[in-house]
Design an enzyme around this catalytic site. Structure first.
Site, mmCIF file in Angstrom:
data_model
loop_
_atom_site.group_PDB
_atom_site.id
_atom_site.type_symbol
_atom_site.label_atom_id
_atom_site.label_comp_id
_atom_site.label_asym_id
_atom_site.label_seq_id
_atom_site.Cartn_x
_atom_site.Cartn_y
_atom_site.Cartn_z
ATOM 1 N N LYS A 1 0.805 -1.022 0.081
ATOM 2 C CA LYS A 1 -0.078 -0.107 0.027
ATOM 3 C C LYS A 1 0.897 1.221 -0.040
ATOM 4 O O LYS A 1 0.612 2.163 -0.791
ATOM 5 C CB LYS A 1 -0.872 0.027 1.165
ATOM 6 C CG LYS A 1 -1.749 -1.031 1.379
ATOM 7 C CD LYS A 1 -2.814 -1.067 2.463
ATOM 8 C CE LYS A 1 -2.039 -1.063 3.802
ATOM 9 N NZ LYS A 1 -1.135 -2.748 4.116
ATOM 10 N N ARG B 1 -9.964 0.354 8.243
ATOM 11 C CA ARG B 1 -9.328 -0.712 8.666
ATOM 12 C C ARG B 1 -10.336 -1.701 9.197
ATOM 13 O O ARG B 1 -9.947 -2.944 9.636
ATOM 14 C CB ARG B 1 -8.085 -0.452 9.555
ATOM 15 C CG ARG B 1 -6.921 -0.888 9.785
ATOM 16 C CD ARG B 1 -6.123 -1.369 9.130
ATOM 17 N NE ARG B 1 -4.962 -1.855 9.774
ATOM 18 C CZ ARG B 1 -3.699 -1.135 9.094
ATOM 19 N NH1 ARG B 1 -3.689 -0.235 8.441
ATOM 20 N NH2 ARG B 1 -2.478 -1.403 9.832
ATOM 21 N N ARG C 1 11.751 -5.821 4.940
ATOM 22 C CA ARG C 1 11.512 -4.431 4.847
ATOM 23 C C ARG C 1 12.489 -3.360 5.571
ATOM 24 O O ARG C 1 12.581 -3.441 6.554
ATOM 25 C CB ARG C 1 10.113 -4.005 4.929
ATOM 26 C CG ARG C 1 9.675 -2.568 4.739
ATOM 27 C CD ARG C 1 8.344 -2.095 5.027
ATOM 28 N NE ARG C 1 7.722 -2.531 6.138
ATOM 29 C CZ ARG C 1 6.428 -2.500 6.427
ATOM 30 N NH1 ARG C 1 5.443 -2.335 5.425
ATOM 31 N NH2 ARG C 1 5.867 -2.919 7.385
ATOM 32 N N ARG D 1 11.040 -1.556 11.460
ATOM 33 C CA ARG D 1 9.627 -0.984 12.309
ATOM 34 C C ARG D 1 9.906 -1.713 13.642
ATOM 35 O O ARG D 1 10.033 -3.278 13.549
ATOM 36 C CB ARG D 1 8.428 -1.063 11.530
ATOM 37 C CG ARG D 1 8.307 0.159 10.487
ATOM 38 C CD ARG D 1 7.174 0.424 9.698
ATOM 39 N NE ARG D 1 5.927 -0.524 10.066
ATOM 40 C CZ ARG D 1 4.821 -0.678 9.315
ATOM 41 N NH1 ARG D 1 4.743 -0.008 8.159
ATOM 42 N NH2 ARG D 1 3.893 -1.372 9.679
ATOM 43 N N ARG E 1 -0.328 -9.415 13.023
ATOM 44 C CA ARG E 1 -1.021 -8.362 12.023
ATOM 45 C C ARG E 1 -1.798 -9.124 10.943
ATOM 46 O O ARG E 1 -2.610 -8.385 10.466
ATOM 47 C CB ARG E 1 0.005 -7.538 11.582
ATOM 48 C CG ARG E 1 0.345 -6.298 12.616
ATOM 49 C CD ARG E 1 1.975 -5.611 12.310
ATOM 50 N NE ARG E 1 1.930 -5.063 10.952
ATOM 51 C CZ ARG E 1 3.068 -5.121 9.966
ATOM 52 N NH1 ARG E 1 4.117 -5.375 10.583
ATOM 53 N NH2 ARG E 1 3.220 -4.549 9.061
HETATM 54 P P1 AP5 Z 1 5.049 -1.577 1.777
HETATM 55 O O1 AP5 Z 1 4.597 -0.748 0.692
HETATM 56 O O2 AP5 Z 1 5.478 -1.060 3.079
HETATM 57 O O3 AP5 Z 1 3.457 -2.460 2.359
HETATM 58 P P2 AP5 Z 1 2.251 -1.795 3.045
HETATM 59 O O4 AP5 Z 1 1.171 -2.512 2.636
HETATM 60 O O5 AP5 Z 1 2.141 -0.380 3.209
HETATM 61 O O6 AP5 Z 1 2.607 -2.519 4.592
HETATM 62 P P3 AP5 Z 1 2.455 -1.962 6.168
HETATM 63 O O7 AP5 Z 1 2.991 -2.918 6.733
HETATM 64 O O8 AP5 Z 1 2.776 -0.758 6.025
HETATM 65 O O9 AP5 Z 1 0.978 -2.091 6.287
HETATM 66 P P4 AP5 Z 1 0.135 -2.331 7.647
HETATM 67 O O10 AP5 Z 1 -1.319 -2.140 7.057
HETATM 68 O O11 AP5 Z 1 0.404 -3.439 8.539
HETATM 69 O O12 AP5 Z 1 0.941 -1.196 8.541
HETATM 70 P P5 AP5 Z 1 0.485 0.117 8.799
HETATM 71 O O13 AP5 Z 1 1.687 1.183 8.986
HETATM 72 O O14 AP5 Z 1 -0.837 0.819 8.087
HETATM 73 O O15 AP5 Z 1 5.970 -3.099 1.189
HETATM 74 C C1 AP5 Z 1 6.113 -3.730 2.171
HETATM 75 C C2 AP5 Z 1 7.464 -4.377 1.778
HETATM 76 O O16 AP5 Z 1 7.400 -5.045 0.390
HETATM 77 C C3 AP5 Z 1 8.489 -3.125 1.672
HETATM 78 O O17 AP5 Z 1 9.858 -3.758 1.870
HETATM 79 C C4 AP5 Z 1 8.462 -2.910 -0.025
HETATM 80 O O18 AP5 Z 1 9.800 -2.335 -0.324
HETATM 81 C C5 AP5 Z 1 8.504 -4.132 -0.703
HETATM 82 N N1 AP5 Z 1 7.516 -4.339 -1.777
HETATM 83 C C6 AP5 Z 1 6.173 -3.691 -1.853
HETATM 84 N N2 AP5 Z 1 5.729 -3.616 -3.141
HETATM 85 C C7 AP5 Z 1 6.747 -4.808 -3.717
HETATM 86 C C8 AP5 Z 1 7.037 -5.205 -4.944
HETATM 87 N N3 AP5 Z 1 5.957 -5.037 -6.247
HETATM 88 N N4 AP5 Z 1 7.802 -6.091 -5.240
HETATM 89 C C9 AP5 Z 1 9.054 -6.538 -4.295
HETATM 90 N N5 AP5 Z 1 8.681 -5.842 -3.102
HETATM 91 C C10 AP5 Z 1 7.834 -4.937 -2.822
HETATM 92 O O19 AP5 Z 1 -0.048 0.283 10.230
HETATM 93 C C11 AP5 Z 1 0.750 -0.113 11.364
HETATM 94 C C12 AP5 Z 1 -0.090 -0.285 12.398
HETATM 95 O O20 AP5 Z 1 -0.648 1.178 12.884
HETATM 96 C C13 AP5 Z 1 -1.270 -1.268 12.730
HETATM 97 O O21 AP5 Z 1 -0.754 -2.524 13.024
HETATM 98 C C14 AP5 Z 1 -2.234 -0.597 13.796
HETATM 99 O O22 AP5 Z 1 -1.618 -0.820 15.082
HETATM 100 C C15 AP5 Z 1 -1.968 0.674 13.536
HETATM 101 N N6 AP5 Z 1 -2.995 1.445 12.345
HETATM 102 C C16 AP5 Z 1 -2.764 2.084 11.474
HETATM 103 N N7 AP5 Z 1 -3.894 2.468 10.700
HETATM 104 C C17 AP5 Z 1 -4.829 1.929 11.456
HETATM 105 C C18 AP5 Z 1 -6.205 2.326 11.440
HETATM 106 N N8 AP5 Z 1 -6.996 2.732 10.325
HETATM 107 N N9 AP5 Z 1 -7.249 1.535 12.492
HETATM 108 C C19 AP5 Z 1 -6.352 0.974 13.637
HETATM 109 N N10 AP5 Z 1 -4.959 0.951 13.650
HETATM 110 C C20 AP5 Z 1 -4.474 1.466 12.864
HETATM 111 MG MG MG Z 2 2.529 0.845 4.866
#
Ligand code: AP5
Ligand code: MG
Length: 215
Positions: free
Chosen positions: A13, A88, A127, A162, A173
């Protein structure tokens, strides 16, 4: 463009959002980035969110809705936004619908990035993220390494893992995603806004979004 990006942790994402911002100046709004910024800054929000995030649990809906109501009214959202990691849960999706109606904003689409679980687990373990809160560029030591090991190409800050990137937290997660977030795709399908794009390449996802939007 006014999009929601859905998908499991590690689906890409954040990576896709950063590519899409370059197309028309729409801003990436990542609730995860906002919360991690608050944890680093030691604000009340950060203190409350920290434990949930490190365990891999969602933070309470009420905290998130307050942040998003303010954020969506900032000036930079006028040219478009990419919601990354929000909504979410079904209650967040319902409240967002009410909020957007109140603000007179119409969504173009909810994009569901669908990537196999084994690919996701591998990606999250490898990552790295720029630790500069104003940058937060995303790398992968296997597939997208920085030019100089451990250093962000864009701003020169160290790149780090992270706090929620332990094997235990990643597993939790993914379970939380299946239980609470996967149903959000169904919510947008019913609303006629869902587009699912299956593929491990972010270029394919970006091309799919452009095609759908006719740009
Ligand atoms: P990346 O782009 O970082 O993936 P992502 O989908 O953004 O993954 P996240 O881990 O950030 O998602 P998340 O939903 O768990 O975390 P968030 O920060 O939202 O890509 C991942 C890896 O793959 C990278 O190394 C990248 O380089 C690689 N990659 C990507 N595309 C690629 C490709 N095509 N080919 C090869 N490699 C590739 O949330 C974190 C925490 O915050 C949650 O657990 C929760 O506690 C809280 N939180 C956040 N939002 C909310 C909400 N709305 N409600 C409640 N709690 C929330
Ligand atoms: Mg992310």
């Amino acid at each position: 463009m006014k999009l929601i990006l859905l998908g499991a942790p590690g689906a890409g994402k954040g990576t896709v959002a950063k590519q899409l911002t370059k197309i028309d100046g729409s801003v990436q709004i990542s609730t995860g980035d906002i919360l991690r910024g608050a944890v680093r800054a030691g604000t009340d929000l950060g203190k409350e969110a920290d434990g949930y995030m490190t365990r891999g649990d969602l933070v309470p809906d009420s905290l998130i809705m307050g942040i998003m109501e303010e954020r969506l009214q900032e000036d930079d959202c006028k040219s478009g936004f990419l919601l990354d990691g929000f909504p979410r849960t079904i209650p967040q999706a319902e409240e967002l619908t009410v909020l957007l109606e109140k603000l007179g904003i119409k969504l173009d689409m909810a994009v569901n990035i669908d990537v196999p679980r084994d690919v996701i687990f591998d990606r999250l373990c490898t990552r790295r993220t720029c630790e500069n809160p104003d940058c937060q560029e995303i790398y992968n030591i296997k597939s997208m390494p920085p030019k100089k090991e451990g250093i962000c190409d864009k701003c020169g800050s160290p790149i780090v893992q992270r706090a929620d990137e332990t094997e235990e937290a990643i597993g939790h997660r993914l379970d939380t995603y299946n239980e609470k977030t996967a149903p959000v795709a169904g919510f947008y399908e019913k609303a006629g806004l869902l587009k699912t794009i299956t593929g491990t390449s972010s270029d394919i996802v970006v091309a799919g979004v452009k095609k759908e939007l006719g740009i």
